[in-house]
Design an enzyme around this catalytic site. Structure first.
Site, mmCIF file in Angstrom:
data_model
loop_
_atom_site.group_PDB
_atom_site.id
_atom_site.type_symbol
_atom_site.label_atom_id
_atom_site.label_comp_id
_atom_site.label_asym_id
_atom_site.label_seq_id
_atom_site.Cartn_x
_atom_site.Cartn_y
_atom_site.Cartn_z
ATOM 1 N N LEU A 164 -30.409 31.427 -14.452
ATOM 2 C CA LEU A 164 -30.893 31.190 -15.691
ATOM 3 C C LEU A 164 -32.368 31.337 -15.535
ATOM 4 C CD1 LEU A 164 -29.000 27.949 -16.878
ATOM 5 C CD2 LEU A 164 -28.651 30.291 -17.616
ATOM 6 N N GLU A 221 -34.276 34.258 -17.043
ATOM 7 C CA GLU A 221 -34.388 35.599 -18.158
ATOM 8 C C GLU A 221 -35.662 36.555 -17.796
ATOM 9 O OE1 GLU A 221 -31.441 33.156 -20.342
ATOM 10 O OE2 GLU A 221 -33.217 32.848 -19.384
ATOM 11 N N GLN A 238 -27.059 36.813 -22.694
ATOM 12 C CA GLN A 238 -25.797 36.232 -23.051
ATOM 13 C C GLN A 238 -25.816 36.040 -24.462
ATOM 14 O OE1 GLN A 238 -24.446 32.157 -21.914
ATOM 15 N NE2 GLN A 238 -23.648 33.261 -20.192
ATOM 16 N N PHE A 239 -26.925 35.713 -25.143
ATOM 17 C CA PHE A 239 -27.041 35.901 -26.371
ATOM 18 C C PHE A 239 -28.409 36.436 -26.847
ATOM 19 C CE2 PHE A 239 -23.639 32.768 -25.990
ATOM 20 C CZ PHE A 239 -22.972 32.974 -27.122
ATOM 21 N N ALA A 240 -28.517 37.340 -28.057
ATOM 22 C CA ALA A 240 -29.877 37.816 -28.199
ATOM 23 C C ALA A 240 -30.867 36.657 -28.360
ATOM 24 C CB ALA A 240 -29.759 38.656 -29.610
ATOM 25 N N ASP A 241 -30.338 35.551 -28.695
ATOM 26 C CA ASP A 241 -31.393 34.269 -29.097
ATOM 27 C C ASP A 241 -32.119 34.131 -27.764
ATOM 28 O OD1 ASP A 241 -29.746 32.928 -31.923
ATOM 29 O OD2 ASP A 241 -28.359 34.082 -30.333
ATOM 30 N N PHE A 242 -31.686 34.252 -26.665
ATOM 31 C CA PHE A 242 -32.174 33.696 -25.391
ATOM 32 C C PHE A 242 -33.317 34.762 -24.682
ATOM 33 C CE2 PHE A 242 -27.609 31.500 -24.353
ATOM 34 C CZ PHE A 242 -28.012 30.705 -25.403
ATOM 35 N N HIS A 257 -27.526 30.773 -31.567
ATOM 36 C CA HIS A 257 -26.572 31.715 -31.347
ATOM 37 C C HIS A 257 -26.245 32.618 -32.245
ATOM 38 C CE1 HIS A 257 -26.045 28.512 -28.450
ATOM 39 N NE2 HIS A 257 -25.391 29.173 -27.634
#
Length: 665
Positions: A402, A404, A426-430, A471
């Site tokens: 984890l 990014e 994994q999600f655009a939010d991250f 998410h």
């Protein structure tokens, strides 16, 4: 100071002396030029030269180094032409960044030096990527990244060390512990006994050395390099030193106690090594004087060359053209060149089209590496890469920690070595935790010093699936504002495959948004062949004469559904497909057909791309308008979890209202 010459010959020791002396004498000249107003800023490395010179001396010339502000010795030890360095510092077009960067914010692929950005920490992860490329190619090479004592507090430092340790990468992380982060002393920065102790938590070996002893530095880096290559593991070196001048010259050093300056003045790396050579009879005083005079003469002659450079000629078109690396026309293979995961003649889901684009790209490019959380055996959160690891192997389909920011930095490092990479969020939010790497490192590097960033970042985005605030958000507008990026957002399965292939073929950083709600709800004809859909070209969904809806992503399906239910209104629907660069020609043509325009997007209203499009239409198509340009967007709130609240949040719930406003205006 004790110097252990080991097996060095007199000639080698003298050669090291000249390399150590050169950056010191350059700096003394730079301080004069600074006072004369001939350069605007200078970050002095006086007192720290042994670290930059010694570490560079210990590496092969084709091993990448990621230096920082005070590492002039890296550049001089790599024999970069001094007149070009002077041109760089003077903001000349003949410098390495064509006047676009200052001091040491530039690099040179020829010399295997990666230019820094001011945020310091991101350099470390780039070294991870370079080392990963070396490992994948079977090269016995290391990469070395510098950081300071202050930089070890940044998350990027810890992410980079963790990734290097987990992936067993031959990287040398070198900390210059010079006592202060600007004015903040080390006792206010960390509580570990030594910064080398930080390696323990990552299962990494480390050492603390006297960074002012040039022979110590060479020995430590040489040993670290041998260890990294032998054991294929990273290594951390803490070099204890001191910054004898301000963080930069304007800041001064009033905050440093005089007794501390006096103590470290006695540990001056140039003076101490010079005294050693004189004491041992390796040099005579006349040799020292001759060396200094010859170097000063060299400096003056190179400065004179730099002074002959022509003034910068401003060329706006060239500035715009140099934001992106040129895209060569793709030579697409024969239809049967690559196998497909799709069934011929059968409509394919959006998600399967994305998977097929990756699958065929992995076949085409043996140097394409996929990275993301859980993308290997698990196949990713949405199963897009399911089965890839069995076919292409874990070396190229890589589960990531984890981290990014570090993974995005590693992607840039891979690009330095000629690799392509795809990073899956994994999600655009991250992506927010990797924002700096994208907007400051990936986006700007080609403009700054001509190095392409051949990276695709895939971002599962959007709401409508009851996933809540973290998410579901649409964050494409964060990146549309950043020159150097390309932002792609398909709405159909056919475009998803063709645009993703085009993105991977493109040498520039591309952010590829995929709407999660479309993954399994949308299907359509998708060729099994390997093909491109051009980036930067909109798609005319249908033509009309009453109202134009300019949209993308899920908005295309909202608009199409509305048009089918309201056949009495002639609706022109334009699918942008690419948000940066935008196809303004297609927008203008749509405006001319109807005179009434609604910009529709799932993103929130304020600061969304709809505002930019509306402003452009108002500026360039005002005489074609029969009504104000309107925007239909989601509420200016976070995305709620409850499905009723979410439906009310989404722009779709207000689409009919805005079309009616335009029709009856």
């Amino acid at each position: 100071m004790y110097f252990d010459r080991k097996s060095w010959s007199n000639e080698q020791l003298v050669a090291i002396y000249r390399q150590l002396l050169l950056p010191r004498l350059i700096e003394e000249k730079m301080l004069i030029l600074l006072r004369q107003g001939k350069i605007s800023k200078w970050f002095s490395g006086i007192g720290q030269e042994a670290i930059a010179v010694g570490s560079t001396f210990a590496l092969d010339t084709d091993e990448w180094i990621m230096p920082l502000h005070r590492n002039l010795g890296v550049f001089t030890s790599r024999n970069m032409p001094l007149h070009r360095l002077f041109a760089q510092w003077q903001g000349s077009e003949e410098g390495y960044s064509k006047g676009r960067e200052r001091s040491f914010h530039f690099g040179s692929k020829q010399h295997h030096i990666c230019g820094m950005i001011s945020h310091l920490g991101p350099q470390l992860a780039i070294a991870d990527g370079v080392s990963l490329a070396n490992v994948l190619e079977g090269k016995q090479k290391v990469a070395l990244a510098f950081t300071g004592d202050g930089g070890t507090s940044e998350g990027d430092f810890h992410e980079a060390l963790n990734v290097a340790a987990v992936w067993d990468l031959p990287v040398i992380f070198l900390i210059e512990n010079n006592g202060y982060g600007l004015s903040t002393p080390v006792n206010e920065q960390y509580r570990c006994a030594t910064l080398a102790d930080r390696a323990v938590g990552y299962g990494m070996k480390s050492i603390t050395i006297n960074g002012n002893n040039i022979l110590n530095v060479i020995e430590a880096v040489t040993n670290a390099r041998e260890y990294c290559l032998r054991d294929q593991k990273p290594y951390l070196i803490e070099c204890v030193t001191f910054r004898m001048r301000g963080h930069e010259e304007a800041s001064g050093i009033k905050y440093v106690p005089q007794e501390l300056l006096n103590k470290w003045a006695k540990q001056d790396p140039v003076a101490q090594y010079e005294h050693y050579l004189l004491r041992e009879g390796i040099l005579q005083l006349e040799d020292v004087e001759a060396a200094r005079n010859s170097i000063k003469t060299y400096i003056e002659s190179e400065l004179a060359l730099a002074d002959k450079a022509a003034p910068v000629v401003v060329n706006t078109q060239k500035e715009l053209d140099d934001v992106y690396a040129p895209v060569t026309a793709s030579v697409l293979p024969d239809a049967a060149a690559y196998t497909s995961r799709l069934s011929p003649g059968v409509e394919s889901r959006f998600i399967d089209a994305v998977s097929d684009a990756l699958y065929q790209s992995m076949q085409r490019y043996s140097n394409l590496v996929l990275m993301g959380q859980d993308i290997a055996e698990y196949g990713g959160a949405f199963k897009i890469t399911e089965g890839f690891v069995q076919e292409f192997g874990k070396a190229r389909v890589r589960n990531t920690p984890l981290c990014e920011s570090a993974i995005l930095g590693a992607a840039l490092g891979l690009s330095l070595q000629g690799f392509k990479s795809m990073v899956e969020m994994q999600f655009a939010d991250f992506v927010s935790v990797g924002l700096n790497q994208i907007v400051n490192n990936l986006a700007k590097i080609y403009y700054r010093w001509g190095q392409q960033a051949d990276v695709v970042v895939r971002l599962p985005t959007g709401g409508g699936v009851g996933a809540g605030p973290f998410h579901s958000q649409s964050n494409e507008a964060w990146f549309v504002h950043t020159p150097g990026l390309k932002v792609v957002y398909p709405s159909t399965a056919e475009d998803a495959k063709g645009l993703l292939i085009a993105a991977i073929n493109d040498p520039n950083p591309v952010l590829f948004f995929e709407h999660k709600a479309l993954y399994r709800s949308i299907a359509g004809p998708v060729p099994t062949e390997y093909y491109e859909v051009p980036i930067g070209k909109a798609r005319q969904v249908q033509t009309g004469t009453d109202v134009s809806i300019i949209t993308y992503g899920a908005g295309v399906h909202w608009a199409t559904a509305y048009a089918k239910e309201n056949t009495g209104i002639s609706i022109d629907i334009l699918d942008l497909r690419t948000l940066l660069p935008i196809d303004y020609d297609a927008i203008k043509e749509s405006v001319e057909r109807t005179g009434k325009v609604l910009v529709l997007h799932e993103d929130t209203l304020t600061g969304g791309i709809g505002g930019e499009i509306a402003a452009w239409i108002g500026e360039h198509c005002f005489d074609k308008l029969d009504a104000p340009v309107m925007r239909c967007a989601s509420l200016d709130t976070p995305v709620p979890f409850n499905t009723a609240l979410e439906q009310n949040f989404l722009a779709k719930s207000r689409l009919a209202e805005y079309i009616n406003k335009l029709i009856f205006y």
